[in-house]
Design a protein around this motif. Structure first.
Motif, PDB file in Angstrom:
ATOM      1  N   GLY A   1       0.786  -1.223   0.000  1.00 26.71           N
ATOM      2  CA  GLY A   1       0.000   0.000   0.000  1.00 26.71           C
ATOM      3  C   GLY A   1       0.818   1.272   0.000  1.00 26.71           C
ATOM      4  O   GLY A   1       2.043   1.283  -0.115  1.00 26.71           O
TER       5      GLY A   1
ATOM      6  N   GLY B   1      -5.041   0.461   1.057  1.00 32.26           N
ATOM      7  CA  GLY B   1      -4.958   0.632  -0.385  1.00 32.26           C
ATOM      8  C   GLY B   1      -3.682   1.295  -0.813  1.00 32.26           C
ATOM      9  O   GLY B   1      -2.848   1.698  -0.001  1.00 32.26           O
ATOM     10  N   ASN B   2      -3.543   1.446  -2.135  1.00 34.04           N
ATOM     11  CA  ASN B   2      -2.304   1.960  -2.709  1.00 34.04           C
ATOM     12  C   ASN B   2      -2.436   3.400  -3.175  1.00 34.04           C
ATOM     13  O   ASN B   2      -1.655   3.863  -3.999  1.00 34.04           O
TER      14      ASN B   2
ATOM     15  N   ASP C   1       1.252  -2.503  -6.358  1.00 39.20           N
ATOM     16  CA  ASP C   1       0.578  -2.693  -5.070  1.00 39.20           C
ATOM     17  C   ASP C   1       1.324  -2.074  -3.902  1.00 39.20           C
ATOM     18  O   ASP C   1       1.111  -2.430  -2.758  1.00 39.20           O
ATOM     19  N   TRP C   2       2.216  -1.144  -4.167  1.00 41.76           N
ATOM     20  CA  TRP C   2       2.865  -0.370  -3.109  1.00 41.76           C
ATOM     21  C   TRP C   2       3.313   0.960  -3.701  1.00 41.76           C
ATOM     22  O   TRP C   2       3.514   1.065  -4.913  1.00 41.76           O
TER      23      TRP C   2
END
Length: 602
Positions: free
Chosen positions: A30, A57-58, A367-368
């Motif tokens: 995230g 979330g990201n 995803d990050w």
């Protein structure tokens, strides 16, 4: 430092690890941004490092604090859960940046840790829209178990908002510490006075920090003293100083001391609202269609002394003069936060490196978002008996304090910034290669192919440049044939150090690959013992970790950038120098030493 994502995610999402560093502090997943409450707990001998984190979330939002601990600032344990969460009415929309002290609320040391943070209950907030009073408040939490759990206090929020006499642009990111120089200004006891500053700005007037004195027996009582700076909007003394912007975030202060030198009071601030977007100097390249702009922000510092201003029309009673200052990082480092490290007796700074150069479609896939920079040590760099700087007049260099000496010589003082000495621990399992005593003829490449190509490496280079040298360049090859590379160049004629990323094949044309540019020049000093003038050597130290590159030049210039290449691995280095002389056989530079550690990490 190991990877933090579960194994099943590695199997499903290769994008997760493509550009994910191995030895930088990151959230497990995230979005993450500002470092929060960096500190050292002498009781447990642990470093604490928080960071703004969206565990859901990201994208930015649902901001809580993540947490990492270390016993050496190199190997980190990143906690799986939030450290401070937005779970009260006054912070329901965010636990924003803050700081930590090892005192309890009565100002005593009994093992309690206390953190101050910005509690948010209204969004949006931004420097360029009308400010909603009470959207940002000051709150406090304490820990009785060495920072594992926190208790928010019933007295929260301890401040309901900024001083009402000002129309502010923001009011957030508290920082608390002792500041002997300011205590002396107010005739207060140096050892017992804590000051707090909260960052923001006064609309249509100046970015600034709001200054408070804390009650030594009740740290929830903050007395407003005035604003710390009145520098004006978008003040830019020269390219050496940077744009002061219209609003500050995460401002911190320190008195930097070195043996036998005059102390230097320094304010470090994250500047928003630049006059123009944070673009770098253009380098002409055919068919270069990539985006070239980032967020309009920059990481700055300034030094000055405290004054009691005659003009009091906006109620300010504290004012730090802006005598000299510069850019703390000339790349994508922002929101720098500082703490005192008693193990080395130095002030240490860490910043946030965002994914601004990566288009959202790729950022979402991995995803990050974001990481923290490596820890850096602040100090004073003093050069005496300076006669000149290469291709720059000394008076232009507004990031230096210039003190005139006899015989037309000068002493030049500035803030130094260097990698923390503990980072040498990263070399423990690496492979070292290098060069010694290599003469570079004009225009001739000297190639060092790595026996152990790596995506994690450190490089140290020291080179002596001939007076005729117009450019010294290091190319970091991403393919064995060196057709794709990152360029690190000292352009002596332009007095600039440049990281050029335009020779890197990216995965998408919307990846920003504009160059990073920092003003830089070598000084010539007179040696009384040798009775001769000699120019300092060029010293470059660089760290690369999968996608983040941090470069330090002569311990007074720092540049952070991101390399989103199709080929992350470094296969080798090449070195070249150009001379103003027309003959190709002229010696333009002498490499004294190059050391490269590949496979860096733990």
């Amino acid at each position: 430092m190991g990877e933090y994502c579960p194994d099943e995610v590695f199997e499903l999402v290769d994008e997760f690890r493509r550009w994910r560093p191995r030895y930088h502090v990151q959230a497990r997943r995230g979005w993450m941004n500002d470092p929060c409450a960096p500190s050292y707990d002498s009781r447990t001998k642990l470093y604490h490092l928080g960071f703004q984190w969206n565990p859901n979330g990201n994208d930015w939002g649902d901001i809580a604090w993540g947490h990492a601990t270390s016993n050496d600032l190199v190997s980190w344990t990143v906690c799986p859960d939030t450290w401070l969460s937005p779970d009260k009415p006054y912070d329901q929309l965010g636990v924003f940046t803050g700081c930590m002290t090892d005192l309890n609320l009565k100002g005593e040391r009994d093992g309690t840790l206390t953190c101050f943070y910005t509690s948010v209950n209204h969004l949006p907030i931004s420097w360029d829209i009308d400010y909603t009073y009470g959207s940002e408040t000051l709150s406090v939490a304490t820990s009785q178990d060495a920072g594992r759990t926190w208790q928010k206090h019933d007295c929260n929020p301890i401040l309901q908002g900024p001083p009402k006499q000002y129309e502010v642009t923001a009011w957030r990111d508290p920082f608390v510490s002792r500041w002997p120089s300011l205590a002396e200004h107010f005739n207060l006891p140096n050892q017992n006075t804590l000051f707090g500053i909260i960052s923001g700005g006064i609309r249509n007037r100046t970015p600034t920090s709001f200054v408070y004195a804390l009650d030594s027996k009740n740290l929830t009582k903050w007395q407003f003293l005035g604003i710390l700076a009145d520098v004006g909007l978008n003040t830019r003394r020269s390219r050496w100083s940077g744009d002061m912007g219209q609003n500050w975030e995460v401002s911190t202060f320190a008195t930097i001391t070195e043996a036998d030198q005059k102390p230097m009071d320094v304010l470090i601030m994250s500047s928003q609202g630049l006059r123009s977007p944070s673009t770098t100097t253009a380098i002409a390249k055919p068919n270069l269609c990539h985006s070239t702009t980032r967020q309009s922000r920059v990481q700055l510092w300034m030094s000055g002394t405290f004054q009691t201003p005659k003009d009091d029309i906006i109620g300010r009673r504290v004012l730090m003069s802006h005598e000299f200052g510069g850019i703390l990082d000339h790349g994508c480092c922002y929101a720098a936060n500082t703490f005192w490290d008693p193990t080395i007796e130095k002030h240490v700074v860490l910043g946030w490196s965002a994914e601004d150069d990566l288009p959202d479609k790729l950022r979402q896939l991995q995803d990050w978002s974001g990481m923290l920079t490596l820890p850096r040590v602040l100090g004073i760099q003093t050069l005496t008996n300076v006669s000149e700087a290469r291709n720059v007049t000394l008076s232009e260099m507004t990031s230096f304090e210039r003190i005139l000496q006899a015989g037309g010589l000068s002493t030049m003082r500035t803030l130094s910034i260097a990698p923390h000495p503990n980072l040498e621990l990263l070399r423990a399992r690496s492979k070292k290669e290098g060069l010694v005593d290599v003469t570079l003829m004009t225009g001739v490449l000297h190639i060092l192919a790595l026996l152990h190509p790596s995506s994690q490496w450190e490089m140290k280079c020291e080179v002596s440049l001939a007076k005729s040298c117009s450019k010294f360049e290091i190319r970091v090859a991403h393919l064995e044939d060196s057709s794709h590379y990152t360029s690190l160049t000292y352009n002596t004629t332009q007095s600039e150090f440049v990281i050029d990323r335009s020779y890197i094949p990216t995965v998408d044309d919307s990846v920003i690959i504009a160059p990073e540019v920092a003003p830089f020049a070598l000084f010539t000093q007179y040696s009384p013992s040798e009775q001769a003038f000699e120019e300092e050597t060029l010293r470059i130290r660089a760290f690369f970790d999968q996608s983040i590159l941090e470069v330090f030049v002569n311990e007074r210039v720092a540049i952070t950038t991101r390399i989103y290449s199709r080929f992350e691995t470094c296969t080798g280095f090449s070195f070249t120098a150009s001379s103003d002389k027309k003959t190709n056989d002229a010696a333009a530079a002498d490499i004294r030493e190059v050391s490269i550690w590949s496979g860096l990490g733990n």
